[in-house]
Design a protein around this motif. Sequence first.
Motif, PDB file in Angstrom:
ATOM      1  N   ILE A 151      -6.610  26.035   8.059  1.00 44.65           N
ATOM      2  CA  ILE A 151      -6.988  26.269   6.671  1.00 44.65           C
ATOM      3  C   ILE A 151      -6.189  25.365   5.742  1.00 44.65           C
ATOM      4  N   LYS A 152      -4.863  25.306   5.974  1.00 42.18           N
ATOM      5  CA  LYS A 152      -4.006  24.590   5.032  1.00 42.18           C
ATOM      6  C   LYS A 152      -4.107  23.084   5.235  1.00 42.18           C
ATOM      7  N   LEU A 153      -3.870  22.668   6.497  1.00 44.20           N
ATOM      8  CA  LEU A 153      -3.673  21.244   6.727  1.00 44.20           C
ATOM      9  C   LEU A 153      -4.975  20.467   6.742  1.00 44.20           C
ATOM     10  N   PHE A 154      -5.979  21.063   7.357  1.00 38.67           N
ATOM     11  CA  PHE A 154      -7.214  20.300   7.507  1.00 38.67           C
ATOM     12  C   PHE A 154      -8.189  20.642   6.393  1.00 38.67           C
ATOM     13  N   ASN A 155      -7.699  21.233   5.316  1.00 38.98           N
ATOM     14  CA  ASN A 155      -8.547  21.589   4.178  1.00 38.98           C
ATOM     15  C   ASN A 155      -9.714  22.471   4.601  1.00 38.98           C
ATOM     16  N   PHE A 164      -8.544  13.733  18.871  1.00 43.47           N
ATOM     17  CA  PHE A 164      -8.605  12.814  17.738  1.00 43.47           C
ATOM     18  C   PHE A 164     -10.050  12.499  17.358  1.00 43.47           C
ATOM     19  N   SER A 165     -10.911  12.356  18.380  1.00 47.26           N
ATOM     20  CA  SER A 165     -12.311  12.051  18.054  1.00 47.26           C
ATOM     21  C   SER A 165     -12.921  13.182  17.245  1.00 47.26           C
ATOM     22  N   MET A 166     -12.510  14.426  17.550  1.00 48.63           N
ATOM     23  CA  MET A 166     -13.058  15.536  16.787  1.00 48.63           C
ATOM     24  C   MET A 166     -12.387  15.648  15.432  1.00 48.63           C
ATOM     25  N   PHE A 167     -11.155  15.235  15.364  1.00 47.57           N
ATOM     26  CA  PHE A 167     -10.363  15.521  14.175  1.00 47.57           C
ATOM     27  C   PHE A 167     -10.503  14.457  13.090  1.00 47.57           C
TER      28      PHE A 167
END
Lengths: 240, 294
Positions: free
Chosen positions: A35-39, B22-25
């Motif tokens: 929630i926090k880091l990846f918006n 990483f590919s998903m992120f």
Amino acid sequence: MQEDPNRKYKLNKKRFFFSVLILTIVIPIILLFGIKLFNDRRYNLISIIIAFLSCIPFFIRFESKRPKAREIMVIVVMASISVTSRIIFAPIPGFKPVTALTAITGIAFGPEAGFLTGAISALVSNMFFGQGPWTPFQMIAWGLLGFIAGVLSKFNLMKNKAFLILYSIFAGIFYSLIMDIWHVLSIDGLFTLEKYKIAIVAAIPFTIIYAVSNIFFLILLNKPIGEKLDRIKIKYGLIE
Amino acid sequence: MRAFDSYHPIVIFTYFCSTILFSMFFMHPIFLSISLASSILYLGFLKGFHNMKRTILISIPLFLIIAISNPIFSHRGVTPLFYINYNPITLESVIYGLSMAGMIVTVIFWFSCYNEVMTSDKFISLFGKISPSIALIISMTINTVPRMKRQIELITNSQKTLGMYVHSGSIIKRAKSSIRILSILITWALENAIDTADSMNARGYGLRGRTSHSLFKFKRNDFFLFSFIILLSALCVYGEMANYISFSYYPYISKINLSYFSFILYFSYLLLMTLPLVIEFKETIRWRLSISKI
């Protein structure tokens, strides 16, 4: 060989601590992280990790019991039968005896064996069909279905045919609902109830196939296979 | 023998974990295209470009479904292209749908590479240390499935001599003989399993002080590659944390960062994604050189 009871107790305590740690701390931290880091935009990644993590306490519990060779072998047999059946029934989409076999194992050998059979069947059958992001979802879905069947049989409910049918329908819907989470997430990585409802409606034919195949295989197989498992249990003194 | 396959399973597993995560992120378009291109190249290298056509053809409908359904469901974004039922189809959601579809396809490609390289023996040897019983169950299940298929054939053939046919006759009779085959199979499997278990016990399964044989040794090469993968991954994570490669699709598409440091990041991501190919290439050159020396 004499086991040192103290050591075993300590080991169990440590492993119990780990599973509690995963359930109460690691999963919420990952949620918070998401929630926090990846918006709040990476539900797909987060949910795969959580689906996988939620299988781990069951594995840890099994490992901490130090299972005997015979207990291991029973799970191996049931898991390989369900994998083989999934391969044999591969041409008919959705119509698979995996849930039924998992449930039968749960009924005969208890919730834990049910969970393991379901989760291992998913993992190993995907080694034949190809692993993907859906593997953890299938593991937790089939695992929980086996677990639930085991818990229900503790209350002597699974002997009733009407109840078996109810369970089969529930299992079809449950599996479909869990897999729909992944289908929604694969569209744009975001999860909204609106889209989830659409996915559920779109998957209704599959849900029906799941439920029908569960009823078919459970009614057909529960008695003969259950009897065989009970016989093995009595003959070799396997504990649940 | 491929060069990357000969590394320790831990190295290979870490590598695929980082590429798939990483590919998903990273939804940054440059990162996405790097990952997609390298996954296709690597899969082509592993399976042969000819065999790959099918994998790509299968993934096209999936790509289209995801790419089309996103703008239909999502009306975020500020640049409307046209309207369907008074709902705007925005440029941002079209592009986001394309990126998302690319991402899913990339992940599926990486998983097929994973299936090629990380064979089940490697998987089990890796998890055997963490969770020996579960790894044992997995490995024995993999082993039992083909044996069961063979046994099914045997049982079917012997039942045929008794007049129990699976492939002909009325449906009820077919179902009856199928169930009989299944029942025989299960009895066989369970009795066999108990034998196996007793034999395992006789050889001291679960006793303390027993060691297990492992085919894989963690060598110096493994250590170097492992640290290199971790280093590159850490660099990419740092870039994301420090907002060098942050990218947003909504409400409007942000600009691509073209600073020096971001180029270093793009390059290191490219290196990470093509690492197995680089290793194969290096080994081939070394092989050619050593041949030409003779």
